[in-house]
Structure formats: C-alpha cells, structure tokens
Scaffold this motif. Structure first.
Motif, PDB file in Angstrom:
ATOM      1  N   THR A 186      21.327  62.655  66.821  1.00  0.00           N
ATOM      2  CA  THR A 186      21.662  64.077  66.698  1.00  0.00           C
ATOM      3  C   THR A 186      23.040  64.259  66.067  1.00  0.00           C
ATOM      4  OG1 THR A 186      20.371  64.445  68.695  1.00  0.00           O
ATOM      5  CG2 THR A 186      21.766  66.249  67.961  1.00  0.00           C
ATOM      6  N   TYR A 212      13.640  63.073  61.671  1.00  0.00           N
ATOM      7  CA  TYR A 212      14.752  62.296  61.119  1.00  0.00           C
ATOM      8  C   TYR A 212      14.463  61.837  59.681  1.00  0.00           C
ATOM      9  CZ  TYR A 212      15.903  62.387  66.028  1.00  0.00           C
ATOM     10  OH  TYR A 212      16.170  62.811  67.305  1.00  0.00           O
TER      11      TYR A 212
ATOM     12  N   GLN B   5       6.751  74.862  75.192  1.00  0.00           N
ATOM     13  CA  GLN B   5       7.116  73.596  75.848  1.00  0.00           C
ATOM     14  C   GLN B   5       8.601  73.580  76.197  1.00  0.00           C
ATOM     15  OE1 GLN B   5       5.644  70.953  72.814  1.00  0.00           O
ATOM     16  NE2 GLN B   5       4.215  69.995  74.238  1.00  0.00           N
ATOM     17  N   ARG B 165      25.242  67.040  86.078  1.00  0.00           N
ATOM     18  CA  ARG B 165      24.614  66.140  85.116  1.00  0.00           C
ATOM     19  C   ARG B 165      25.257  64.756  85.100  1.00  0.00           C
ATOM     20  NH1 ARG B 165      26.909  64.962  80.777  1.00  0.00           N
ATOM     21  NH2 ARG B 165      25.039  64.638  79.576  1.00  0.00           N
ATOM     22  N   VAL B 166      26.505  64.637  85.556  1.00  0.00           N
ATOM     23  CA  VAL B 166      27.157  63.323  85.497  1.00  0.00           C
ATOM     24  C   VAL B 166      26.479  62.315  86.418  1.00  0.00           C
ATOM     25  CG1 VAL B 166      29.405  64.196  84.781  1.00  0.00           C
ATOM     26  CG2 VAL B 166      28.955  63.844  87.212  1.00  0.00           C
ATOM     27  N   ILE B 167      25.779  62.778  87.454  1.00  0.00           N
ATOM     28  CA  ILE B 167      24.995  61.832  88.245  1.00  0.00           C
ATOM     29  C   ILE B 167      23.506  62.042  87.971  1.00  0.00           C
ATOM     30  CG2 ILE B 167      26.689  61.363  90.058  1.00  0.00           C
ATOM     31  CD1 ILE B 167      25.191  63.412  91.808  1.00  0.00           C
ATOM     32  N   ALA B 168      23.223  62.533  86.776  1.00  0.00           N
ATOM     33  CA  ALA B 168      21.842  62.644  86.286  1.00  0.00           C
ATOM     34  C   ALA B 168      20.954  63.530  87.147  1.00  0.00           C
ATOM     35  CB  ALA B 168      21.210  61.266  86.106  1.00  0.00           C
ATOM     36  N   TYR B 174      21.237  68.961  81.525  1.00  0.00           N
ATOM     37  CA  TYR B 174      20.758  67.585  81.491  1.00  0.00           C
ATOM     38  C   TYR B 174      19.385  67.523  80.825  1.00  0.00           C
ATOM     39  CZ  TYR B 174      20.070  62.813  82.914  1.00  0.00           C
ATOM     40  OH  TYR B 174      19.871  61.471  82.898  1.00  0.00           O
ATOM     41  N   GLU B 177      19.792  68.019  77.176  1.00  0.00           N
ATOM     42  CA  GLU B 177      20.323  66.888  76.433  1.00  0.00           C
ATOM     43  C   GLU B 177      19.301  65.766  76.312  1.00  0.00           C
ATOM     44  OE1 GLU B 177      24.202  65.617  77.459  1.00  0.00           O
ATOM     45  OE2 GLU B 177      23.963  63.688  76.446  1.00  0.00           O
ATOM     46  N   VAL B 178      18.634  65.464  77.428  1.00  0.00           N
ATOM     47  CA  VAL B 178      17.724  64.323  77.441  1.00  0.00           C
ATOM     48  C   VAL B 178      16.443  64.599  76.677  1.00  0.00           C
ATOM     49  CG1 VAL B 178      16.300  62.929  78.964  1.00  0.00           C
ATOM     50  CG2 VAL B 178      18.659  63.369  79.553  1.00  0.00           C
ATOM     51  N   ARG B 179      15.907  65.806  76.856  1.00  0.00           N
ATOM     52  CA  ARG B 179      14.582  66.075  76.312  1.00  0.00           C
ATOM     53  C   ARG B 179      14.599  66.851  75.003  1.00  0.00           C
ATOM     54  NH1 ARG B 179      10.646  65.776  80.276  1.00  0.00           N
ATOM     55  NH2 ARG B 179       9.221  66.018  78.554  1.00  0.00           N
ATOM     56  N   LEU B 181      17.889  68.237  73.011  1.00  0.00           N
ATOM     57  CA  LEU B 181      18.977  68.012  72.056  1.00  0.00           C
ATOM     58  C   LEU B 181      18.831  66.648  71.396  1.00  0.00           C
ATOM     59  CD1 LEU B 181      21.481  69.484  71.013  1.00  0.00           C
ATOM     60  CD2 LEU B 181      22.823  68.262  72.697  1.00  0.00           C
ATOM     61  N   SER B 182      18.295  65.686  72.161  1.00  0.00           N
ATOM     62  CA  SER B 182      18.111  64.343  71.617  1.00  0.00           C
ATOM     63  C   SER B 182      17.073  64.329  70.502  1.00  0.00           C
ATOM     64  CB  SER B 182      17.720  63.379  72.728  1.00  0.00           C
ATOM     65  OG  SER B 182      16.538  63.820  73.346  1.00  0.00           O
ATOM     66  N   LYS B 183      16.318  65.398  70.351  1.00  0.00           N
ATOM     67  CA  LYS B 183      15.386  65.494  69.232  1.00  0.00           C
ATOM     68  C   LYS B 183      15.972  66.358  68.110  1.00  0.00           C
ATOM     69  CE  LYS B 183      11.065  64.835  71.765  1.00  0.00           C
ATOM     70  NZ  LYS B 183      11.311  63.411  71.942  1.00  0.00           N
ATOM     71  N   ALA B 184      17.278  66.517  68.131  1.00  0.00           N
ATOM     72  CA  ALA B 184      17.993  67.256  67.091  1.00  0.00           C
ATOM     73  C   ALA B 184      17.574  68.719  67.011  1.00  0.00           C
ATOM     74  CB  ALA B 184      17.845  66.586  65.729  1.00  0.00           C
ATOM     75  N   ILE B 186      18.783  72.357  68.080  1.00  0.00           N
ATOM     76  CA  ILE B 186      20.056  72.935  68.506  1.00  0.00           C
ATOM     77  C   ILE B 186      19.894  74.290  69.209  1.00  0.00           C
ATOM     78  CG2 ILE B 186      22.141  74.041  67.555  1.00  0.00           C
ATOM     79  CD1 ILE B 186      22.547  71.127  67.790  1.00  0.00           C
TER      80      ILE B 186
END
Lengths: 274, 219
Positions: A186, A212, B5, B165-168, B174, B177-179, B181-184, B186
């Motif tokens: 990202t 990507y 989704q 989120r720091v302890i997940a 969280y 970010e995990v599901r 944002l990690s797929k770009a 925004i």
C-alpha cells in the motif's frame, strides 16, 4: 512525624502488593508446553495477512498455504488450529506471553536485522519452503533501478522485524518499518515510498496483477535465498511433535497437494525431515 | 471487495469499538468513584497509595498499559490471563477501565471539593450522617458540576478505543488496516471518520440534553 509515618505506611502497602503479586509466581512447572496445548485442544498460530500464506478470500474465509498446512498438522495431532492476526514486530511478545503458540506465517529462518539469530528467540521446526526477499517498485519507475546502487537515497519500506527489513536497510538508509508486508504494498502504491522489500513468494502471487498491476518486481537486486520455518517457544516440547507431523505430511504427499493448490510447488522443500 | 463487504467488515469493527466504549464506561464510572474515595480519604497512607497509583496511570501512556496488561502476566507467570478469542478484548477492557477510572476520579474529586463547606455543616446540623450527606446532598450537585469535563473525557474515550489495535483487538481501525487498507483501498478511512463523527455527534446531543435537564437552579 505524622507525615513521615504515613509515607512509610504507603510504601509498605505498595511493597505488600508487589509481594502478593510475586508470590503468585510459584506455579506448577511440571506442565509442559505440549500438555498445555493439548489441554486447550487447539494451538494458536500468530499470522499477518499475506498472500499466498494466510489471506482472506472473497467470502472472508481465511485460506492460504500456511493456513491449510497448519490445519493438516493439527488434524494429524488430534488438535485444531486457530489463527490470530498479530503485529509482526510483537511476535516474540505474543509467543512468550502465551497469547499465541507458534509463529506460522512464512517465518524466515535466519537473523534479525541486528544480526541476532532468530534461534535465540524461538525454536524452529523443519524448514518447509524456499523463499528469498525481493525488491518491488512501481512499474513506471522500473527503468531507473538498474543496480543495487540506484536505490541509495530512495525511500524504502519493509515489514518491521522481517527479513526484508535488513535488505531494505542495506539498499537505502531512508526506509520505514511498516506493521505488515501487505502494508508495504500500500505504501508503494500510494507513492509514500519508492521501493519495498517483501517475500518473493508474496510478490509472485500479487505483483503485476489485480490491485497491484502498476507494480513490478525488480531483478537488479537478488538477495540471498532463505527458508521458511515455524517458530515455537524456546524449549517447547511441542516442536518435536509438530516436526513428526510435518515429516509424515511430506512423505504422504499432502504438503505437495497443498503447495500445488497455491502455485508453490517449486518452492516446496522435498522430503522434509529426511 | 465490493461496498457491502467493506461495510460489513467495518460494521463488525465498529461493533467492537462500541462495546469497548460502553463497557469501559460501565465499569470505569463506578470504579472512578471508589478511586476518588481513596484520593480524599482522611487515612493518609491510603491516600498516598491512591495518589501514587493515579500518578502512575495518568503518567504513563495508555499504549504502554495495554502492552503491560496483555503481555506481562503471561511472560512472568507463564499463564496467560487472557486466553481465547475474546482474551485480547478483555485485556484491552481492563487497561481502559483502570486508565479511565483514574481520570474520572480526579474529575469527581474536583467536583466534590467544589461543594462549599457550609453544606456539610448544614447537613450535620440537620442530623444527617456523613454517608447520607455525601449521597443525598453532595453527589447530585457534583454530577451537575462535572458534566462538562466528563463529556470531554467520554468523547476522548470514543477515539482512544482505536489504541486497542496495538494488542491486535479487532476494532474498526485494525479491521481496516488488516483487511482493507492492505488491499490498497483508501476511501474507507473517510468512511470511518463519518462513523466517529456521527457517534460523537450523538454523544454531544446527549450531553447537551443532560446539561439542560440539570440546570434547574439557573434562572
């Protein structure tokens, strides 16, 4: 006088609280790690979401090579496998505090970026996949990066605490540690950084297609080869049991079947544990 | 990933955020009162002890407290207090409750100490016991007086939940970010902003309403 006395008493109270806490420590040390896991009936794998090892499909189910691998091992041991998404840089804290039972997520056997061997922190299982780090840039900039030297001064990113972090550090002093490999992609796509270092297995699965499509694997830098293994708590007797299960799954071809499903047939190590 | 989704994912995360928020309030509001009694206790050692605790909790980052609550027991005693799928959430809840009850206690203390001495004397003359004086005379006035600083703290709590989120803990950021944002992708970030705006907006209206209801002495 009264004030001194009260401060003294307060200190005493704090001390007794600490002492009470410390006395809890006398715990039954005879229960081994493996027994503890069997009492629970499951083991928890610490993961980050990362294709093709552990990722969510369109329906939101967790799939991937490591997902199915862990489930196969669990079945072999009569347990079940649970998965917990963690911050990769907290992995040893997660493991030692018992929040997870193993680090099972394309975990590179090797050194931390400060040169300390990871075997100091965890016990490794047999290694099962061949991997290497690889550099990814935006496809449009691909022509700029023709050698390792061309990355000097560019902005890089890699997952904090990952094998890629040390490669990124060597290429450029200006790099950022992100919390997961997927976040590095990202960062690159959003233009926040110029290059990233991720696992080649992940890059092969993702870069240049789908979301990507505008990224490209850079072949000017070819970092050393490495292997994936599973990390367990230091001194855990569970490692040997998982190793035995892995050996069996390698012999009977289950692992090869799972690898083929995720297009990792070439990366899989043959005859594990022989 | 399509809109519905992403919506479902974010809603599940926001559910966690909300339950962390409400449960923290449910436990921290009364616990803050207990801590406050320690702070104003005439028995000096207890008072000093409570002040030390409040100093430590207010003086260290909540993030550090989250780490300590979740990781340290397991590392020292080799038995994790917070096992199972909801373990992380419970650990976060414990850290939040402890942290917020200390802040609340100080706000309560300010409120209690703002009640004029004369009211205690009047209550004594009327034959009320100390406990009766506190619960029947003082407490209700305190509620009125501390409403504004409490609304501040409560609104801060809404947004502080994202620290979990720091302890997940699978709260909204969280999950994002995990599901997502990690797929770009925004845009959900702005969408999350709307969630928070609406939530805090509702809280603000609620506090305004409460303030109006409680302003019965004003002309």
């Amino acid at each position: 006088m009264k004030k001194v006395l009260s401060i003294l008493l307060a200190v005493l109270m704090i001390c007794s609280c600490v002492a009470a806490l410390a006395s809890c420590k006398k715990k039954d040390e005879t229960v081994t790690d493996s027994q503890q896991i069997k009492n629970k009936g499951y083991f928890v794998c610490g993961i980050t979401v990362f294709e093709p090892m552990n990722y969510f499909n369109g329906d939101g189910d967790l799939i991937g090579f490591d997902t199915e691998f862990a489930e196969a091992v669990a079945k072999e041991l009569g347990l079940s496998a649970k998965f917990q998404v963690i911050n990769w840089s907290s992995k040893y804290n997660e493991l030692n505090s018992g929040a997870i039972d193993c680090i099972w997520n394309g975990f590179t056997f090797g050194n931390e970026n400060d040169g300390v061997s990871r075997t100091q922190y965890v016990d490794f299982s047999y290694s099962y996949l061949n991997n290497s780090q690889c550099v990814v840039t935006r496809a449009a900039d691909a022509a700029i990066y023709t050698s390792a030297a061309s990355f000097a001064g560019k902005k890089g990113a890699a997952e904090g605490g990952s094998a890629g972090e040390s490669v990124a550090q060597e290429l450029s002093t200006d790099y950022t540690a992100v919390t997961a490999q997927a976040n590095a992609l990202t960062e690159l796509k959003s233009g926040a950084v110029d290059f990233i270092v991720i696992d080649v297995l992940m890059a092969n699965a993702l870069v240049g297609k789908g979301d990507y499509a505008d990224l490209a694997i850079n072949t000017a830098v070819e970092p050393e080869a490495e292997v994936y293994a599973i990390g367990f708590r230091k001194g855990s007797d569970f490692t040997a049991e998982v190793n035995a299960a892995i050996k069996k799954l390698s012999e009977n071809g289950t692992l090869a079947t799972i690898a083929a499903k995720y297009d990792l047939g070439n990366a899989l190590i043959a005859n594990i544990g022989q | 990933m399509n809109f519905s989704q992403i919506n479902l994912l974010l809603l599940s995360g926001f559910g966690k955020t909300c339950s962390l928020f409400f449960l923290t309030l449910i436990f921290a509001l009364p616990l803050g009162l207990v801590v406050m009694f320690g702070l104003i206790c005439p028995f000096k050692p207890l008072r000093w002890l409570t002040r030390t605790v409040v100093w430590i909790i207010r003086g260290t980052p909540l993030m550090l407290q989250l780490f300590v609550v979740f990781y340290v027991p397991g590392m020292l005693f080799h038995t994790n207090l917070f096992v199972g799928t909801s373990g992380r959430f419970q650990a976060a809840l414990v850290a939040f409750v402890i942290n917020y009850s200390c802040y609340f206690a100080e706000i309560y203390r300010g409120g209690v100490e703002s009640i004029p001495r004369g009211q205690y004397e009047a209550a004594q003359v009327l034959g009320l016991s100390r406990v009766e004086t506190f619960f029947r005379v003082v407490l209700m006035q305190v509620v009125k007086r501390i409403l504004a600083p409490m609304s501040n703290e409560v609104i801060t709590l809404v947004k502080d939940t994202s620290l979990a989120r720091v302890i997940a803990v699978a709260e909204i950021f969280y999950i994002n970010e995990v599901r997502i944002l990690s797929k770009a992708i925004i845009w959900p970030l702005f969408y999350i902003g709307v969630f928070f705006l609406l939530f805090v907006g509702a809280l603000t209206l609620l506090f305004n309403y409460a303030e109006k209801k409680l302003s019965y002495y004003k002309l």
